[in-house]
Design a protein around this motif. Structure first.
Motif, short mmCIF file in Angstrom:
data_model
loop_
_atom_site.label_atom_id
_atom_site.label_comp_id
_atom_site.label_asym_id
_atom_site.label_seq_id
_atom_site.Cartn_x
_atom_site.Cartn_y
_atom_site.Cartn_z
N GLY A 264 0.05 -67.28 20.12
CA GLY A 264 -0.68 -66.64 20.87
C GLY A 264 -1.88 -65.79 20.76
N PRO A 265 -1.36 -64.61 19.84
CA PRO A 265 -2.45 -63.62 19.38
C PRO A 265 -3.55 -64.78 18.26
N ALA A 266 -2.69 -66.05 17.91
CA ALA A 266 -3.59 -66.56 17.23
C ALA A 266 -5.10 -67.04 18.62
N GLY A 267 -4.92 -67.97 19.60
CA GLY A 267 -5.45 -67.75 20.62
C GLY A 267 -6.58 -67.18 20.33
N GLY A 268 -6.02 -65.71 20.47
CA GLY A 268 -6.66 -64.92 20.90
C GLY A 268 -8.07 -64.52 19.81
N ALA A 269 -7.73 -64.93 18.79
CA ALA A 269 -8.03 -64.38 16.99
C ALA A 269 -9.96 -65.73 17.81
N VAL A 270 -8.60 -67.16 17.74
CA VAL A 270 -10.31 -68.14 18.14
C VAL A 270 -11.47 -67.77 19.30
N PHE A 271 -10.70 -67.14 20.11
CA PHE A 271 -11.35 -66.83 21.23
C PHE A 271 -12.77 -65.83 20.87
N ALA A 272 -12.32 -64.58 20.49
CA ALA A 272 -13.16 -64.13 19.31
C ALA A 272 -14.16 -64.70 18.73
#
Length: 695
Positions: A264-272
């Motif tokens: 989940g957090p990895a998806g956020g980093a990709v989004f950023a």
């Protein structure tokens, strides 16, 4: 509407399950309370909501990409399967002895985290592979059979196999697997040579144990999810986000669920990173604050920083070594128990403490009206006027302001002789300082100065707190992208198909063997590419090379990225130059006269990143039209401030807002304090910068 581009992104968090559907060039999203007993129920509910908004049926969905905290939560809460470890004779207690280092040097009452498996669940076999991969002591089936019988009698459902130096020679591990599978075909098996073929027994054994521990749970969940989606006429392929920031197949995720621990957090980093690319930003601080945790990640040159070891379930906040090490490729971030649902209490020193315990979605913060009696961060935000009681989570929840005041007053206010607002301010300041301190520590560890960075905030709670963090950290610019409340789920839809293969093979530059390096990197490239081909058979696949190097005698390595040319034509002089350059950047100077060692080799196979269109940025061309007035507590001013309320959907490109102000939308609320001003950019980002003081 065409069904060719109907893609569904789903992120299960500790409090909310975020669902995003992109179809026909438009995005539709919703937040649904996570259903712990059957997480797939929230996914199905959210899917129907976004399909209704888009005018589609579930059968129109062409791709599902999923990320989840279920694996992480199972490790933290110790809710995994009955698992056994088979290891080398004499090494039964490696995961309990740890590295014998003390993460809190002067704490006489230091409590080390308990190993995932107690001693009676760890078994040994004879046989020995040495540090070069040669067989010192043979291992035969007869040596293994007594252990298998003991495991059969005890009734284990999953077995981890971790033998000494198997990353160099996996023959003994594979023999144990074959004997075990023949005797107990229904038992799930995890091999350390497949899960984490890297040096350092403690980290490798922990990783394979973690994989085995959550494998039955995750396999069952993924199977149920696939079945439920099929029942809803979703026939498209299901993919999973992995911790390294890429996408893998459902089958690979079920076999190596430990790779999902930070999905989940990895998806956020990709989004950023995607937002950073649109704005041409080379230094970004990604700030993701959801219902249970806050995640902070450094993104340089539009690429999140990665690591090959991280810790789950740290028992001491910010303390490396106090958690469970997992040795897999992962986006490097700091994660703390500071989300909207994080609960506050007063400790023995009469200090307000927040987290890591969370109210989750059951019962949730007191204001949810579901039985929660302890104050959460969301309760403090409501008392301070940062949240609107009506319209929370797209109107699905009406918040109870009085319940929040009662919880804050009873748990914090009365013990400290404070009124509800002051106690809520204390709670908010504590959690904001915890997050700011985590960002400072992370930046220092990476040799970075955050004043040069732009913050990108997303997650349901981040836009409420991001501007205050910027004030504390000296960060001048903050971007809150459209869809910020469901940022990780959007990130899943931006991620490439990728898989990183790693292997330990010790070599010094003084004894560099170019032919061995060429063969090793080619094998890793083929291994990683095979995983990606399983997801995207016809796609272009690129290889990214990395080696982990250190000066001889040092205890840890730093990652060194190589070009394809440098990897395919290995030259020790080039490797040495690259290492000294990165070492000097991190530590100020190289160390002259020292030989250099390479310990780990890595190849990441990935599909090309999505094409990103640059934003023609607007400096502010009009005054935003307000929708009403608002009041909230401005921490920097230490008082209630009166400003204006704005609907995000009604803001036009170039609209300018001067703080104090609130911008509301379905999934979150953006707080613009009196120190800041904001401009709505053409792509929908709210661009918040320091407001110039007037004489």
């Amino acid at each position: 509407m065409s069904r060719q581009d109907a893609r569904l992104g789903v992120d299960i968090g500790g409090t909310f399950t975020d669902v995003v559907l992109e179809a026909g060039g438009k995005s539709y999203s919703t937040k649904v309370l996570t259903t712990y007993a059957a997480p797939e129920n929230a996914i199905i509910d959210g899917m129907h909501q976004v399909c209704k908004k888009a005018g589609l049926s579930p059968s129109d969905i062409t791709q599902v990409i999923h990320g989840t905290t279920l694996a992480t939560n199972a490790l933290i809460e110790r809710r995994g399967a009955k698992t056994a470890l088979i290891t080398t004779e004499g090494f039964r207690d490696v995961i309990e002895m740890r590295t014998e280092s003390r993460f809190e040097q002067y704490d006489l009452n230091l409590q080390l985290p308990e190993p995932l498996l107690p001693r009676q669940m760890r078994y040994t076999v004879p046989g020995r592979i040495d540090a070069t991969g040669a067989e010192l002591i043979p291992l035969v089936a007869a040596d293994i059979e007594p252990v298998i019988e003991a495991i059969a009698t005890a009734g284990y459902t999953s077995v981890a196999i971790g033998l000494l130096h198997s990353y160099l020679n996996p023959a003994h591990e594979r023999l144990v697997r074959d004997v075990l599978a023949a005797r107990l075909p229904d038992v799930m098996i995890s091999l350390s040579c497949e899960v984490s073929p890297q040096m350092r027994e403690y980290e490798r054994f922990n990783t394979v144990v973690a994989n085995a521990y959550i494998k039955p749970l995750m396999k069952s969940y993924l199977g149920r999810l696939e079945g439920r989606l099929r029942d809803e006429s979703v026939t498209s392929t299901i993919f999973l986000m992995h911790s390294g920031g890429g996408i893998i197949s459902l089958e690979n995720a079920a076999e190596f669920p430990v790779r999902l621990v930070e999905s989940g957090p990895a998806g956020g980093a990709v989004f950023a990173a995607h937002i950073a690319a649109r704005y041409g930003l080379d230094k970004v601080l990604s700030f993701d604050m959801g219902g249970t945790t806050a995640k902070i990640c450094l993104i340089q040159n539009q690429t999140p920083k990665t690591s090959r070891v991280f810790e789950v379930a740290r028992s001491y906040r910010f303390k490396k070594g106090s958690g469970m090490p997992i040795s897999i490729p992962v986006i490097d971030m700091v994660e703390i128990g500071a989300g909207g649902g994080s609960l506050a209490h007063v400790d023995a020193l009469r200090q307000i403490r927040v987290g890591p315990e969370s109210a989750g979605s059951e019962p949730g913060p007191a204001c949810y009206g579901r039985g929660g009696e302890k104050p959460a961060v969301t309760d403090a935000d409501l008392v301070l006027g940062k949240l609107e009681a009506d319209g929370f989570a797209g109107g699905t929840i009406t918040l109870d302001t009085q319940a929040s005041k009662d919880a804050v007053l009873n748990v914090l206010g009365k013990p400290l002789d404070l009124d509800a607002r002051t106690a809520a301010f204390g709670l908010a300041e504590v959690v904001d300082e915890n997050m700011a301190n985590a960002a400072r520590v992370h930046a220092v560890e990476n040799g970075e100065d955050l004043s040069d960075y732009t913050m990108i905030a997303f997650g349901g709670a981040a836009p409420l707190h991001a501007a205050r963090l910027c004030e504390k950290l000296g960060v001048d610019r903050l971007l809150v992208p459209p869809g910020a409340g469901v940022g990780s789920a959007i990130g899943f839809l931006r991620a490439p198909f990728s898989f990183e293969a790693t292997r330990s093979a010790y070599m010094t530059l003084a004894a560099f063997k170019g032919d061995v390096v060429t063969t090793l990197l080619e094998e890793l490239r083929n291994e990683a590419t095979a995983f990606v081909r399983n997801c995207a058979p016809d796609a272009e696949i690129r290889a990214e090379y990395k080696v982990y190097m250190r000066y001889k005698g040092q205890g840890w390595e730093i990652p060194i990225a190589l070009t394809a040319e440098q990897a395919q034509n290995p030259d020790p002089a080039v490797f040495g130059t690259r290492f000294n350059e990165d070492y000097t950047r991190l530590f100020g100077r190289p160390v002259a006269g020292m030989d250099i060692e390479i310990t780990v080799w890595s190849v990441n196979a990935t599909t090309p990143p999505q094409t990103v269109d640059s934003v023609l940025q607007d400096a502010g061309s009009s005054v935003a039209v307000m929708n009403g007035k608002c009041s909230f507590f401005d921490a920097a001013q230490s008082k209630m401030m009166h400003g204006y309320l704005f609907e995000r959907e009604q803001l036009k490109s170039g609209a300018t807002i001067a703080g104090p102000a609130k911008v509301v939308e379905d999934e979150t609320t953006i707080i613009i304090p009196s120190s800041r001003q904001a401009v709505r950019q053409p792509d929908g980002c709210i661009d918040i910068t320091t407001q110039e003081e007037t004489a």
